[in-house]
Design an enzyme around this catalytic site. Sequence first.
Site, PDB file in Angstrom:
ATOM      1  N   ALA A   1       2.267   3.567   4.906  1.00  0.00           N
ATOM      2  CA  ALA A   1       2.429   2.968   3.576  1.00  0.00           C
ATOM      3  C   ALA A   1       1.079   2.892   2.878  1.00  0.00           C
ATOM      4  CB  ALA A   1       3.037   1.564   3.701  1.00  0.00           C
ATOM      5  N   ASP A   2       1.137   2.948   1.560  1.00  0.00           N
ATOM      6  CA  ASP A   2      -0.064   2.780   0.752  1.00  0.00           C
ATOM      7  C   ASP A   2       0.326   2.085  -0.545  1.00  0.00           C
ATOM      8  OD1 ASP A   2      -3.047   3.615   0.501  1.00  0.00           O
ATOM      9  OD2 ASP A   2      -2.149   3.997  -1.466  1.00  0.00           O
ATOM     10  N   THR A   3      -0.409   1.032  -0.892  1.00  0.00           N
ATOM     11  CA  THR A   3      -0.117   0.258  -2.088  1.00  0.00           C
ATOM     12  C   THR A   3      -1.222   0.449  -3.116  1.00  0.00           C
ATOM     13  OG1 THR A   3       1.073  -1.390  -0.764  1.00  0.00           O
ATOM     14  CG2 THR A   3       0.385  -2.068  -2.972  1.00  0.00           C
TER      15      THR A   3
END
Length: 196
Positions: free
Chosen positions: A77-79
Amino acid sequence: MKKIVLASASPRRKELMSLITSDYVVITADVDERAIEDGLKGEHPLVVAKELARAKAKAVYETLGSQRQAEVAVIGADTSVIIDDKILGKPSSKDDAREMLTSLSGRTHSVVTGVAVITSEGENVFAEESIVEFSPLDDYQKNLIEKYINTNEPYDKAGAYGIQEGGALLVKSVSGDYFNVVGLPVMRLSRELSCL
């Protein structure tokens, strides 16, 4: 059900993953995020978030032997915090954090989390978007920003704030998945994993 591998060292993502299942392990691999972002210059921020998530999951997936690959689902995941089509990274200094938080004040911005789920059957890559509105930039907000940048909280977070910590005081409203703003779209990921 496949064994879940979370490809993230983020304590926030670990907490959020625990809302979905307690039966998972954390394995991380080095990914040069800046190089990936540089290679995607000009792409829409949603594309960048998904590609970063894919790179993180793939890096961990490829460290596993073929037998383990058949047994697991690796989640990356990457925000990103996005305003005016610009991705705000982690601040490098107090001045940088102040500038970011000031630019967000009195406005809405987008928080996008790209998620990649990689199994031996293939990849499922998606992005979830939430809209966050900061309080107006009045004297009270300016004072909150000054107090906040003198803590350790802003410096390991995209956009210089953590909504689950002291950064919550800067926020007027959230539209969409609150947990997505923290770092993992829990509802959507839970549904996606239920199909494995």
